[in-house]
Design a protein around this motif. Structure first.
Motif, short mmCIF file in Angstrom:
data_model
loop_
_atom_site.label_atom_id
_atom_site.label_comp_id
_atom_site.label_asym_id
_atom_site.label_seq_id
_atom_site.Cartn_x
_atom_site.Cartn_y
_atom_site.Cartn_z
N LEU A 119 0.77 -1.33 -0.10
CA LEU A 119 0.05 0.01 0.08
C LEU A 119 0.68 1.18 -0.07
N ALA A 120 1.95 1.13 0.59
CA ALA A 120 2.95 2.49 0.67
C ALA A 120 3.25 2.60 -0.59
N GLN A 121 3.91 1.58 -1.54
CA GLN A 121 4.10 2.01 -2.92
C GLN A 121 3.01 2.54 -3.72
N GLU A 122 1.86 2.19 -3.33
CA GLU A 122 0.66 2.82 -3.96
C GLU A 122 0.48 4.14 -3.49
N PHE A 242 -10.12 5.90 10.17
CA PHE A 242 -11.15 4.97 10.09
C PHE A 242 -11.84 4.87 8.74
N PRO A 243 -11.45 3.88 7.89
CA PRO A 243 -12.18 3.78 6.49
C PRO A 243 -13.57 3.65 6.61
N ILE A 278 -29.02 -9.42 9.55
CA ILE A 278 -27.94 -8.94 9.84
C ILE A 278 -27.19 -8.16 8.45
N GLU A 279 -26.80 -7.01 8.68
CA GLU A 279 -26.33 -6.05 7.90
C GLU A 279 -24.96 -6.66 7.42
N ILE A 280 -24.76 -7.03 5.98
CA ILE A 280 -23.48 -7.21 5.60
C ILE A 280 -23.08 -6.11 4.91
N VAL A 281 -21.75 -5.76 5.60
CA VAL A 281 -20.87 -4.77 4.94
C VAL A 281 -19.57 -4.83 4.36
N ALA A 282 -19.18 -4.56 3.04
CA ALA A 282 -18.13 -4.73 2.54
C ALA A 282 -16.89 -4.40 3.31
N ASP A 283 -15.84 -5.14 2.94
CA ASP A 283 -14.50 -4.79 3.42
C ASP A 283 -14.19 -3.30 3.32
N ALA A 284 -13.34 -2.76 4.23
CA ALA A 284 -12.94 -1.19 3.99
C ALA A 284 -12.29 -0.99 2.75
N GLU A 285 -12.43 0.12 2.19
CA GLU A 285 -11.92 0.61 1.09
C GLU A 285 -10.71 1.63 1.40
N ILE A 286 -9.50 1.22 1.31
CA ILE A 286 -8.50 2.18 1.77
C ILE A 286 -8.09 3.29 0.74
N GLU A 287 -8.13 4.38 1.34
CA GLU A 287 -7.42 5.69 0.84
C GLU A 287 -6.03 5.70 1.41
N VAL A 288 -4.88 5.61 0.31
CA VAL A 288 -3.55 5.29 0.84
C VAL A 288 -3.22 6.42 1.37
N ASP A 289 -3.74 7.84 0.91
CA ASP A 289 -3.17 9.06 1.39
C ASP A 289 -3.45 9.44 2.90
N LYS A 290 -4.49 8.53 3.14
CA LYS A 290 -5.27 8.99 4.52
C LYS A 290 -4.70 7.93 5.35
N MET A 291 -4.24 6.54 4.81
CA MET A 291 -3.71 5.41 5.62
C MET A 291 -2.41 5.65 6.29
N PHE A 292 -1.43 6.47 5.56
CA PHE A 292 -0.34 6.63 6.03
C PHE A 292 0.39 8.01 6.35
N ALA A 470 -3.31 -4.71 10.64
CA ALA A 470 -2.41 -3.42 10.58
C ALA A 470 -3.18 -2.30 9.59
N ILE A 471 -3.63 -3.02 8.59
CA ILE A 471 -4.46 -2.05 7.72
C ILE A 471 -6.07 -2.59 7.88
N PRO A 472 -6.58 -1.55 8.28
CA PRO A 472 -8.02 -1.71 8.72
C PRO A 472 -8.91 -2.70 7.72
N LYS A 473 -9.59 -3.75 8.10
CA LYS A 473 -10.02 -4.63 7.25
C LYS A 473 -11.54 -4.39 7.28
N PHE A 474 -12.00 -3.53 8.10
CA PHE A 474 -13.54 -3.43 8.21
C PHE A 474 -13.82 -1.92 8.26
N VAL A 475 -14.85 -1.46 7.56
CA VAL A 475 -15.18 -0.11 7.75
C VAL A 475 -15.46 0.47 9.09
#
Length: 682
Positions: A119-122, A242-243, A278-292, A470-475
């Motif tokens: 992700l850092a390379q991204e 928090f994605p 039960i609410e099924i929520v997709a995995d978190a979508e990571i915005e790399v410029d906010k993640m690091f 380490a990288i948030p998995k869920f919203v």
């Protein structure tokens, strides 16, 4: 023995920040195997334990890597599948360009590190795209990740750095001092004219002292290769991200939001119970410029200080002669006998002197084997260094050999800690075969005050199991957040409960079966089960962990704040009988101490000591970190749904249920102890 002719980055860091003997131990597979054999033969003890407190709400987990690899001398045919995986991971570390990184073996650190690196390379590719667009340029990046460390690689890197069109280099490799030194940079920023910047990626949200030495080693290698390093960065994870959430609140404090809902609780619980879907929520979508965070400050590297990385590195450069240190390490790595010395040193930063200072202390990492059922290490001082210093000063390793004269002589050292005084109150008569009391008679009033908290029914004993990424998995989760996927609840409705009689108390449990975010079903089920007998008293063991999980659940699911808040506010800690986190000056630090605790306050020690009829030894899954790993493998697709549901699911349920069963057994044992000491205490 292998005569090592190189010094890796990890050798350098371990030598200067942890222990020279551990540096020897991890420098080659031959040394590692010899260390394992020395420990198995009870000649030396190697304390190579790893612990972490990353987003753990004040709790920590640890393991001893030697115990993890005590199978290495088995025949190939006798190895289990898990042991083969561990062995292969060990071999890969000893062939790693940067040397053996012991923290890789902490949980899922390998996967976390790889994902953070990708992700850092991204992130840098996104920066490159924006820079090219802004400056109307067409600069490029080059990734050397697939190439092994070699002279051919270093030549390619050298050529790339001469090209003004190359901006970013990933996994660039360098040799120095006739290949005595080698390193690979996560991200190298080409500034032209032999000027570069180094960006080191870490799958952590905090800055640690070891990171300074990590960057210093890379900087010196590049300088020896003729480059000018203008700046260094730590590319670390942003714990405030928090994605999928607009409000990136990481410091939500439910104590400031307290609301009581006695009047409406039946309506609220019934409403939650009737929410079928039960609410099924997709995995978190990571915005790399906010993640690091590209950190050049290095906050918290030094306690209470915010010192820039550049300043720390410059001070370190002025404090040590890098090439002389490399020569010292080379000499040490060839001489196994050096690890039998009683001291080890490490460098610490002194702001008052603006320099890194060598501090020599008694070494608690490698020492002669201690053959004692109750060793001095059982006495819980502030650090293991204090215990080792006492052993070196006196030659005493067994607690039974400690007398009052020795205590008086060392009362300003090891024996000044109140916890140790309480341990010795029990242990000294016990080891001499005399009568001892696990409850301090002088503190019985404190025990009475504590047990009164358990006189209001119903009592809900509860325990969570969690996994982290380490990288948030869920919203709505952040880095290394504890994601709850399992709980167990035992409900005591009156004084007649008996852990041997399953009909004398009620039990509920939950373990997620879905491959998406488990929290929504977890929180609904947990709330309903925790009010099955109405509002009550809620009991956890080391409650800071469970309360921390609940606080994050309130943040993620504010619609369930009222019942979760009530549980949070009314949770008490069963561990208070054994370790009081913040006792006043007049309080006893541990109200109950038994010789079989062996200095630990873990439920794995306290429960068997006070209620030996119940054990974890019959369980296939018998550790919390194992449960966490199994669930994460299921979520990440490394374990099939069939294997998880048919093979692992029931064993994981049994383990978590055993934890609340152990809590119930402990409370029952504590009540009996009190009744024995003071039958009319009620």
């Amino acid at each position: 023995m292998l005569k090592k002719q190189s010094v890796s980055k990890e050798d350098f860091k371990t030598y200067l920040t942890k222990c020279q003997k551990l540096a020897w131990f991890f420098s080659s597979k031959e040394n590692f195997l010899e260390g394992v054999k020395l420990k198995q033969n009870k000649l030396f003890d190697f304390d190579a334990s790893i612990s972490t407190e990353e987003e753990s709400y004040g709790t920590s987990t640890s393991f001893d890597i030697l115990e993890e690899f005590d199978f290495l001398f088995k025949k190939q045919s006798d190895l289990t599948e898990e042991e083969i995986i561990k062995r292969d991971a060990l071999n890969s570390q000893f062939s790693n360009d940067d040397g053996f990184n012991v923290e890789i073996f902490r949980g899922k650190q390998i996967e976390d590190g790889m994902q953070a690196g990708e992700l850092a390379q991204e992130l840098f590719e996104l920066k490159l795209f924006r820079e090219n667009k802004l400056n109307s340029e067409n600069k490029i990046s080059i990734n050397f990740e697939s190439e092994k460390m070699s002279e051919s690689l270093t030549q390619k890197v050298e050529e790339a750095l001469k090209d003004p069109n190359v901006k970013y280099l990933y996994e660039a490799g360098f040799y120095a001092l006739d290949k005595v030194l080698k390193t690979r940079c996560d991200v190298l920023i080409n500034k032209g004219n032999n000027h570069v910047e180094i960006a080191e990626v870490k799958a952590t949200s905090s800055v640690k002292k070891e990171h300074i030495f990590d960057l210093f080693y890379q900087k010196k290698v590049l300088e020896l290769c003729g480059y000018k390093v203008d700046k260094v960065y730590l590319v670390r994870l942003n714990k405030d991200y928090f994605p999928g959430f607009k409000d990136n609140v990481s410091d939500y404090d439910p104590k400031n939001q307290s609301e009581v809902f006695y009047e409406d609780f039946e309506y609220l619980i019934e409403d939650i119970k009737n929410q079928k879907d039960i609410e099924i929520v997709a995995d978190a979508e990571i915005e790399v410029d906010k993640m690091f965070i590209l950190d050049d400050r290095g906050a918290n590297v030094v306690k209470g200080e915010k010192v820039s990385l550049e300043y720390s590195l410059n001070c370190l450069d002025q404090s040590i002669d890098f090439e002389n240190v490399i020569d010292e390490i080379l000499d040490m790595l060839k001489d196994k006998h050096r690890f039998s010395k009683k001291e080890c040193f490490k460098l610490n930063f002194k702001t008052s002197k603006n320099t890194w200072v060598e501090e020599t202390k008694s070494c608690p990492h490698v020492f002669e084997y201690i053959d004692a059922k109750h060793s001095v290490f059982e006495l819980k001082s502030n650090t293991k260094v204090n215990n080792m210093q006492f052993i070196y000063d006196t030659g005493i390793t067994d607690i039974k050999d400690i007398d009052n004269e020795i205590i008086d002589r060392h009362k300003d050292g090891l024996f000044k800690a109140p916890k140790i005084k309480e341990q010795l109150r029990v242990l000294m008569p016990y080891l001499k075969g005399n009568e001892y009391k696990v409850i301090n008679p002088n503190s019985f009033y404190q025990v009475e005050d504590e047990i009164k908290k358990y006189k209001k029914y119903p009592i809900y004993m509860y325990d969570f199991e969690t996994s982290t990424w380490a990288i948030p998995k869920f919203v709505g989760s952040n880095t290394y957040q504890q994601i709850p996927f399992q709980y167990s609840v035992d409900i005591l409705v009156n004084d007649d409960f008996d852990v041997k009689d399953k009909h004398s108390f009620k039990h509920f449990d939950f373990l997620s079966k879905i491959k998406t975010d488990p929290r929504i079903e977890f929180v609904r089920r947990f709330i309903v089960d925790c009010f099955a007998e109405g509002p009550g008293v809620y009991v956890a063991y080391n409650m800071s962990f469970e309360k921390g999980v609940i606080a994050k659940l309130i943040h993620r699911f504010p619609e369930y704040k009222l019942p979760l808040q009530f549980i949070y506010d009314n949770t008490i800690d069963l561990m208070n009988f054994f370790q009081r986190k913040k006792p006043s000056e007049d309080d006893t630090p541990c109200l109950i101490y038994h010789p079989d605790f062996h200095g630990s306050y873990s439920i794995k020690k306290t429960q068997p000591a006070l209620y030996p009829e119940l054990s974890y030894n019959d369980l296939i899954v018998n550790k919390g970190d194992k449960t966490s790993e199994l669930f994460r493998r299921f979520i990440d697709g490394e374990t099939t749904e069939e294997v998880y549901k048919k093979t692992l699911f029931n064993e994981m349920l049994i383990y978590c249920n055993r934890d609340t069963e152990a809590m119930t057994a402990l409370l029952q044992s504590i009540i009996k102890l009190i009744e024995k000491e003071k039958p009319v205490w009620k």
